[in-house]
Write a protein that holds these residues in place. Structure first.
Motif, mmCIF file in Angstrom:
data_model
loop_
_atom_site.group_PDB
_atom_site.id
_atom_site.type_symbol
_atom_site.label_atom_id
_atom_site.label_comp_id
_atom_site.label_asym_id
_atom_site.label_seq_id
_atom_site.Cartn_x
_atom_site.Cartn_y
_atom_site.Cartn_z
ATOM 1 N N THR A 1 -4.056 -1.634 0.423
ATOM 2 C CA THR A 1 -4.171 -0.768 -0.755
ATOM 3 C C THR A 1 -3.730 -1.508 -2.006
ATOM 4 O O THR A 1 -4.381 -1.436 -3.058
ATOM 5 N N GLN B 1 -7.209 5.955 -0.924
ATOM 6 C CA GLN B 1 -6.909 6.300 0.471
ATOM 7 C C GLN B 1 -6.509 7.767 0.561
ATOM 8 O O GLN B 1 -5.743 8.264 -0.241
ATOM 9 N N ASP C 1 -10.982 2.544 0.139
ATOM 10 C CA ASP C 1 -9.719 2.397 0.854
ATOM 11 C C ASP C 1 -9.701 3.324 2.059
ATOM 12 O O ASP C 1 -9.562 4.537 1.928
ATOM 13 N N GLU C 2 -9.862 2.742 3.211
ATOM 14 C CA GLU C 2 -9.895 3.453 4.497
ATOM 15 C C GLU C 2 -10.827 4.660 4.486
ATOM 16 O O GLU C 2 -10.408 5.783 4.747
HETATM 17 MG MG LIG Z 1 -3.347 1.607 2.373
#
Ligand SMILES: [Mg+2]
Ligand SMILES: Nc1ncnc2c1ncn2[C@@H]1O[C@H](COP(=O)(O)OP(=O)(O)OP(=O)(O)O)[C@@H](O)[C@H]1O
Lengths: 271, 271
Positions: free
Chosen positions: B45, B81, B163-164
């Motif tokens: 991140t 995220q 992010d993810e």
């Molecule tokens: Mg992260």
């Protein structure tokens, strides 16, 4: 003439009430998006304390209102933006301000009516100065809100995305709370510190259930706010009882109707 | 226009006093799909935020799209995220995407039609056109993820940082997001960085992998990076990369991956 508009006090009531409804609707809509209802609640009570202090010093209540709400807005903004820590900070400011409010009332027992007027509003007791002040401040707040509208909208919906695009999220938050302090300050003497939500939260809450876009929600909230104000003043004029009671009652009713009927009204195809 | 979407030399970043990563060398060609992998706390991140100019680079050199990070934010789409806590579930997908269109500009959007059209296009591109009118609250997690990707696409980015995006999606959902990312690379030449925890779903889609661990990172093809010697050097302990049926399992030579989250060679706690 309808609504007793031949009387100056009724004209003042309708005009100032409309200005406050028009500024409360969009501000309240953003308050809901940003989950700052507690901050709005606290600002109105802080405003009450400020007004009580000003009355004690034989100053205009507006001086106390603006001074107290703006000062605590700055304080709240400095407390940070995470909802958890924010709420604790708001609670602390609220507690301290209400403590002062009680003291001011205690020191100045001669005119309890003034205090009642601030707590519950006196929409039919508005002077022309008060009316113009309310309208001017409302207009100013709306202009600034329009100027920061796009970044504020994005920051209110998705802070990270806003930061990613270079929006000054923190500074916008400060400006927004200051605007909120101004909007609350002009609302308190008119609608009442305790009834501030009837125009600030009620109309946007109903509009949010019914509208699917931000702009649609803002427009609908403004219309509902105006309808509530006019309806409340009219009911008070023709039937009796305080206008604040009517406005709060209508606000509650519209919200209930929207919350109940909104999901049922929506076309099947859109689900 | 340089050939590289991201070029970094000896890049390092610290948050507060804590060094998150250092000595990172990156050369990501335009139009590549890059998987960013590593254990919790490895700095995935932070790296994405560094590319946006949100986390300050503390050492080394970094160019994003040939410019200083922060100067090219308008050309970067970012999906953070997890779901934003501010997300307003009443709004339709198209309204929430429209809010991101040029969200950093001041003023009130006078061309709402244009804003809406861009939002609809972005939703189409994210294969979420059918969801446009649905309120966010009625979408599944995977559908909402698509809407958030559409939000990142609405400003025609050249670089997309996800992010993810695969977290909390089932296999089908993961494949769909990966296919979408791949198509954006191939059809639009967008460079995509996607952080993830499991390498296997990514294997057939990614061009490059960036493996981060222990305050370091290595970028390269899967065959060059996911090797026992490279990973062991990264983690600082003997690692195994076992290949079974075209899948790769990364694990320490013996037992489970130890807690790396708060441990790095530089910080006080480990000395
Ligand atoms: Mg992260
Ligand atoms: N605001 C902060 N201040 C100080 N340290 C931070 C801050 N945010 C993150 N860190 C630290 O930086 C390191 C990297 O965090 P980061 O969020 O980038 O990890 P990550 O790889 O994204 O992890 P995850 O897989 O859990 O999302 C962690 O050790 C974390 O504790």
């Amino acid at each position: 003439m309808i609504l007793g508009l031949e009387y100056a006090f009724m004209r003042h009531a309708v005009f100032a009430g409309s200005a406050i409804a028009l500024v409360s609707a969009p501000m309240g809509y953003f308050v809901l998006l940003r989950r700052q209802a507690f901050a709005a609640h606290a600002l109105s009570h802080v405003g009450f304390a400020g007004a009580a202090g000003a009355i004690l010093l034989s100053l205009s209540p507006y001086l106390g209102l603006f001074a107290f709400t703006l000062a605590s807005a700055v304080g709240l903004a400095l407390l940070g933006s995470r909802v958890g820590e924010r709420d604790v900070g708001i609670g602390m400011v609220l507690m301290f301000a209400l403590g002062l409010g009680v003291l001011f009332l205690n020191l100045y027992t001669a005119n309890a009516a003034a205090a009642i007027g601030i707590l519950f509003g006196s929409i039919v007791g508005i002077s022309s100065t008060q009316m113009w002040l309310s309208a001017g401040v409302a207009l100013g707040v709306l202009v600034v809100l329009a100027l920061i509208y796009r970044p504020l909208r994005l920051a209110s919906l998705d802070q990270d995305a806003a930061r990613g695009r270079g929006v000054p999220v923190g500074a916008l938050g400060v400006v927004f709370v200051l605007l909120l302090a101004l909007a609350v300050s002009i609302s308190v003497p008119v609608i009442g510190a305790l009834l501030i939500f009837s125009l600030l939260i009620g109309p946007p809450a109903a509009a949010r259930v019914l509208a699917r876009s931000v702009e649609g929600g803002l427009l609908l909230a403004a219309l509902i706010g105006l309808a509530e104000t006019w309806g409340g003043i009219a009911a008070s004029y023709y039937i009796g009882y305080p206008a604040s009671t009517w406005i709060a009652g209508i606000s509650f009713l519209i919200y209930l109707l929207a919350a109940w009927g909104g999901p049922r009204l929506r076309p099947r195809a859109a689900r | 226009m340089t050939k590289w979407a991201i070029e970094a030399h000896a890049l390092g970043c610290r948050l507060g006093a804590r060094p998150v990563f250092s000595q990172l060398d990156l050369a990501v060609p335009r139009g590549a799909l890059v998987g960013v992998l590593g254990p919790n706390g490895a700095g995935k991140t932070t790296l994405l935020r560094c590319l946006l100019g949100l986390a300050r680079r503390t050492e080394g050199r970094l160019e994003v799209l040939g410019r200083d990070p922060g100067a090219v934010r308008a050309s970067i789409g970012y999906v953070s995220q997890g779901e934003p806590p501010e997300m307003s579930l009443h709004l339709s997908a198209v309204a929430s995407v429209a809010a991101a269109f040029q969200g950093e500009r001041w003023g009130f959007p006078l061309h709402r039609r244009r804003e809406r059209n861009h939002a609809l296009e972005a939703l189409e591109a994210a294969e979420a056109g059918a969801l446009a009118q649905r309120p966010l609250g009625e979408l599944s997690g995977g559908q909402r993820q698509r809407v958030r990707i559409a939000q990142a696409l609405v400003n025609a980015p050249q670089l997309l940082l996800l992010d993810e995006p695969l977290a909390s999606l089932d296999q089908g959902g993961q494949q769909a997001v990966l296919r979408l990312a791949k198509r954006l690379c191939l059809d639009r030449g967008i460079t995509v960085l996607m952080s993830a925890h499991d390498l296997n779903p990514l294997l057939e889609y990614i061009d490059l992998v960036l493996y981060m661990a222990n305050g370091q990172g290595r970028l390269g093809s899967v065959d060059d990076v996911v090797r026992e010697d490279v990973l062991s050097a990264l983690y600082g302990l003997p690692m195994r990369a076992t290949r079974v049926d075209g899948r790769i399992f990364v694990h320490p030579d013996r037992g489970f991956i130890p807690e790396l989250t708060d441990c790095c060679p530089h910080c006080e706690g480990c000395k």
